[in-house]
Design an enzyme around this catalytic site. Structure first.
Site, PDB file in Angstrom:
ATOM      1  N   GLU A  63       0.745  -1.183  -0.058  1.00 29.98           N
ATOM      2  CA  GLU A  63       0.039  -0.076  -0.013  1.00 29.98           C
ATOM      3  C   GLU A  63       1.035   1.277  -0.038  1.00 29.98           C
ATOM      4  O   GLU A  63       0.476   2.390  -0.492  1.00 29.98           O
ATOM      5  CB  GLU A  63      -1.018   0.004   1.200  1.00 29.98           C
ATOM      6  CG  GLU A  63      -1.983   1.188   1.257  1.00 29.98           C
ATOM      7  CD  GLU A  63      -3.182   1.194   1.899  1.00 29.98           C
ATOM      8  OE1 GLU A  63      -4.058   1.906   1.800  1.00 29.98           O
ATOM      9  OE2 GLU A  63      -3.436  -0.115   2.206  1.00 29.98           O
ATOM     10  N   SER A  64       2.026   1.123   0.590  1.00 28.63           N
ATOM     11  CA  SER A  64       2.712   2.361   0.672  1.00 28.63           C
ATOM     12  C   SER A  64       3.443   2.512  -0.483  1.00 28.63           C
ATOM     13  O   SER A  64       3.231   3.672  -1.040  1.00 28.63           O
ATOM     14  CB  SER A  64       3.958   2.314   1.575  1.00 28.63           C
ATOM     15  OG  SER A  64       3.555   1.979   3.201  1.00 28.63           O
TER      16      SER A  64
END
Length: 141
Positions: A63-64
């Site tokens: 997600e980062s």
């Protein structure tokens, strides 16, 4: 004026201070016209109790890097980006070393984006395959 690749990587990593990305030691390591790569060390800080990489840490890496990619490749002066859904299929266990996440766009719309994120280990073995959906919404003026 466009930033050099080196300056862009420094800028991206500097905005991670005092965040989950810093806590997990996630570092943006490479970027191109249509991709972004990040690295995260695998150690006891990201292990499950049985000593292997925790799937949640893998998802946090995915997600980062996917969110960074959306920010990087969209006009963030006009929009803000939020993740709306993430999926992760874990294929291989990792006990130590590093894992690498490479995010590429499957769809880059004005409002919604879909990213493919491949997680590999130090030997380039596929560890996880993730998909991240993001939405870009106009900033209030």
């Amino acid at each position: 004026m466009q930033l050099s690749k080196k300056d862009l990587l420094v800028k991206l990593n500097n905005i991670s201070k005092n965040t989950l990305m810093e806590t997990l030691e996630i570092e943006i390591t490479d970027c191109g016209d249509d991709y972004l790569v990040a690295r995260m060390p695998v150690n006891s800080r990201v292990h499950q109790p049985d000593g292997v990489l925790h799937g949640g840490a893998t998802a946090a890496l995915a997600e980062s890097v996917g969110s960074y990619a959306s920010h990087l490749f969209l006009n963030i002066d006009e929009v803000f980006v939020r993740g709306t859904e993430i999926t992760a299929n874990h294929l291989k266990s990792v006990k130590s070393g590093n894992i690498y996440a490479k995010a590429t766009f499957l769809h880059k719309g004005r409002t919604t984006q879909l990213l493919d994120i491949r997680i590999t280990d130090d030997d380039n073995n596929l560890v996880s395959v993730c998909r991240l959906s993001t939405i870009s919404l106009p900033k209030k003026k």
